[in-house]
Design a protein around this motif. Sequence first.
Motif, PDB file in Angstrom:
ATOM      1  N   VAL A 105      -2.758   9.438 -22.538  1.00 24.98           N
ATOM      2  CA  VAL A 105      -4.535   9.385 -22.538  1.00 24.98           C
ATOM      3  C   VAL A 105      -5.102   8.582 -24.000  1.00 24.98           C
ATOM      4  O   VAL A 105      -4.344   8.684 -25.138  1.00 24.98           O
ATOM      5  N   GLY A 106      -5.843   7.638 -23.111  1.00 23.55           N
ATOM      6  CA  GLY A 106      -6.745   6.947 -24.301  1.00 23.55           C
ATOM      7  C   GLY A 106      -8.340   7.738 -24.433  1.00 23.55           C
ATOM      8  O   GLY A 106      -9.002   8.263 -25.013  1.00 23.55           O
ATOM      9  N   GLY A 107      -8.557   6.900 -23.062  1.00 18.62           N
ATOM     10  CA  GLY A 107      -9.909   7.679 -23.191  1.00 18.62           C
ATOM     11  C   GLY A 107      -9.718   8.715 -21.818  1.00 18.62           C
ATOM     12  O   GLY A 107     -10.484  10.120 -21.184  1.00 18.62           O
ATOM     13  N   GLY A 108      -8.690   8.674 -21.123  1.00 18.94           N
ATOM     14  CA  GLY A 108      -8.224   9.283 -20.286  1.00 18.94           C
ATOM     15  C   GLY A 108      -8.076   9.328 -18.902  1.00 18.94           C
ATOM     16  O   GLY A 108      -8.337   9.716 -18.269  1.00 18.94           O
ATOM     17  N   THR A 109      -8.237   8.080 -18.730  1.00 18.44           N
ATOM     18  CA  THR A 109      -8.815   7.545 -16.857  1.00 18.44           C
ATOM     19  C   THR A 109      -7.868   6.981 -16.012  1.00 18.44           C
ATOM     20  O   THR A 109      -7.574   7.745 -14.962  1.00 18.44           O
ATOM     21  N   ASN A 110      -6.542   6.202 -16.617  1.00 19.51           N
ATOM     22  CA  ASN A 110      -5.540   6.834 -15.882  1.00 19.51           C
ATOM     23  C   ASN A 110      -4.994   7.836 -15.668  1.00 19.51           C
ATOM     24  O   ASN A 110      -3.776   8.296 -14.189  1.00 19.51           O
ATOM     25  N   PHE A 111      -5.151   8.490 -16.617  1.00 22.25           N
ATOM     26  CA  PHE A 111      -4.240   9.989 -16.358  1.00 22.25           C
ATOM     27  C   PHE A 111      -5.005  10.663 -15.139  1.00 22.25           C
ATOM     28  O   PHE A 111      -4.907  11.305 -14.250  1.00 22.25           O
ATOM     29  N   PHE A 254       3.020   4.559 -15.052  1.00 18.09           N
ATOM     30  CA  PHE A 254       3.470   3.470 -15.483  1.00 18.09           C
ATOM     31  C   PHE A 254       2.030   2.985 -15.197  1.00 18.09           C
ATOM     32  O   PHE A 254       1.527   1.982 -14.844  1.00 18.09           O
ATOM     33  N   SER A 255       1.051   2.832 -16.787  1.00 14.23           N
ATOM     34  CA  SER A 255      -0.390   2.513 -16.489  1.00 14.23           C
ATOM     35  C   SER A 255       0.489   1.357 -16.453  1.00 14.23           C
ATOM     36  O   SER A 255      -1.442   0.922 -16.444  1.00 14.23           O
ATOM     37  N   GLY A 256       1.111   0.254 -17.182  1.00 14.79           N
ATOM     38  CA  GLY A 256       0.459  -1.280 -17.809  1.00 14.79           C
ATOM     39  C   GLY A 256       1.777  -1.623 -18.047  1.00 14.79           C
ATOM     40  O   GLY A 256       2.971  -0.810 -18.597  1.00 14.79           O
TER      41      GLY A 256
HETATM   42  C1  LIG Z   1      -1.370  -0.427 -19.798  1.00 10.76           C
HETATM   43  C2  LIG Z   1      -2.634   0.784 -20.945  1.00 10.76           C
HETATM   44  N1  LIG Z   1      -2.253   2.251 -20.481  1.00 10.76           N
HETATM   45  C3  LIG Z   1      -2.926   3.105 -21.166  1.00 10.76           C
HETATM   46  C4  LIG Z   1      -4.536   3.057 -21.635  1.00 10.76           C
HETATM   47  C5  LIG Z   1      -5.356   4.121 -21.630  1.00 10.76           C
HETATM   48  O1  LIG Z   1      -6.763   3.759 -21.345  1.00 10.76           O
HETATM   49  P1  LIG Z   1      -7.000   5.347 -20.438  1.00 10.76           P
HETATM   50  O2  LIG Z   1      -6.500   6.229 -21.058  1.00 10.76           O
HETATM   51  O3  LIG Z   1      -8.726   5.219 -19.962  1.00 10.76           O
HETATM   52  O4  LIG Z   1      -6.065   5.439 -19.366  1.00 10.76           O
HETATM   53  C6  LIG Z   1      -4.557   1.580 -21.913  1.00 10.76           C
HETATM   54  C7  LIG Z   1      -6.187   1.265 -22.402  1.00 10.76           C
HETATM   55  O5  LIG Z   1      -6.478   0.333 -22.433  1.00 10.76           O
HETATM   56  C8  LIG Z   1      -4.035   0.677 -21.482  1.00 10.76           C
HETATM   57  O6  LIG Z   1      -4.208  -0.734 -21.646  1.00 10.76           O
END
Ligand SMILES: Cc1ncc(COP(=O)(O)O)c(C=O)c1O
Length: 273
Positions: A105-111, A254-256
């Motif tokens: 979680v950064g802002g929380g969107t991928n979660f 796997f967010s990125g």
């Molecule tokens: C690869 C990746 N994962 C997770 C995040 C976290 O963002 P968020 O919590 O909004 O998903 C970011 C934000 O830039 C990101 O680049």
Amino acid sequence: MTRKSYLDKPYRALLMNLAGAEVFSSPSDKTTIGRKLLEENPNHSGSLGIGMTEAMEFLDEKESARLALGCMSYYAALHQTIIGLEVRKQVEIIGDEPDVMIACVGGGTNFMGFVAPFLVDRVNGKNRIEFIAVESSNIPVLTKGTYRYDFQDFAGMTPKVKMYTLGHEFVPDPIHSGGLRYHGKSPILSLLFDHGHLKATAVGQEEAFAAGRLFFGHEGILPAPETNHAIAQTIREVHRAMAEGVKRNIYFCFSGMGYLDLKNYADTLQRGT
Ligand SMILES: Cc1ncc(COP(=O)(O)O)c(C=O)c1O
């Protein structure tokens, strides 16, 4: 783009350039707040909150400009529910059921996007899935912050929202996971956390990168530094299940990809972590 990421991840900016965008390092010399912060510290690493303030100031001055806040907005979380909807479909097809679901979680969107379709059922008492939000231990918003009204940006130009926060003037350490360097968490995630529907945990940079390198060694896919936090927690959960002698289906988001973050990996290799 926050200065730390602008310097460390030049190819991310280049991709945006290729799509026709002009990208500035934040704090920048384009806004009053940016110039003030640079005057105080020419090497300021920036933060997502400062980037938001600069965008708001730019918006104020340029009538044709429009702003879409990504990091912690409802619409970004809503957009990302495509991830959770796809996972739910896959789960149905293979006849599986998650016991634990994990995302960074950064802002929380991928979660939020990952867990939302499953969380709805849990709130309605239809499953007992454990949802775990993983933050950086350098930015412990859920694990150490407070639940109150706060500004979304650094200088207080946005409306206040009720969220878990470390305070809008908090400037995070310049860790490699630029996407986790935000002082708050999305209001919907904060509310659900406050009501006990999900858990939060924090992972340090060294553990995160060690997990990322392990994952790369086994899968041949390089995760983004942010994603490494979810992988580290997944490894912790595997160890917990083994210690308890139980079988658990552990899913993580796997967010990125990390191929544009190779400098971050190089830096951690040089430090021997
Ligand atoms: C690869 C990746 N994962 C997770 C995040 C976290 O963002 P968020 O919590 O909004 O998903 C970011 C934000 O830039 C990101 O680049």
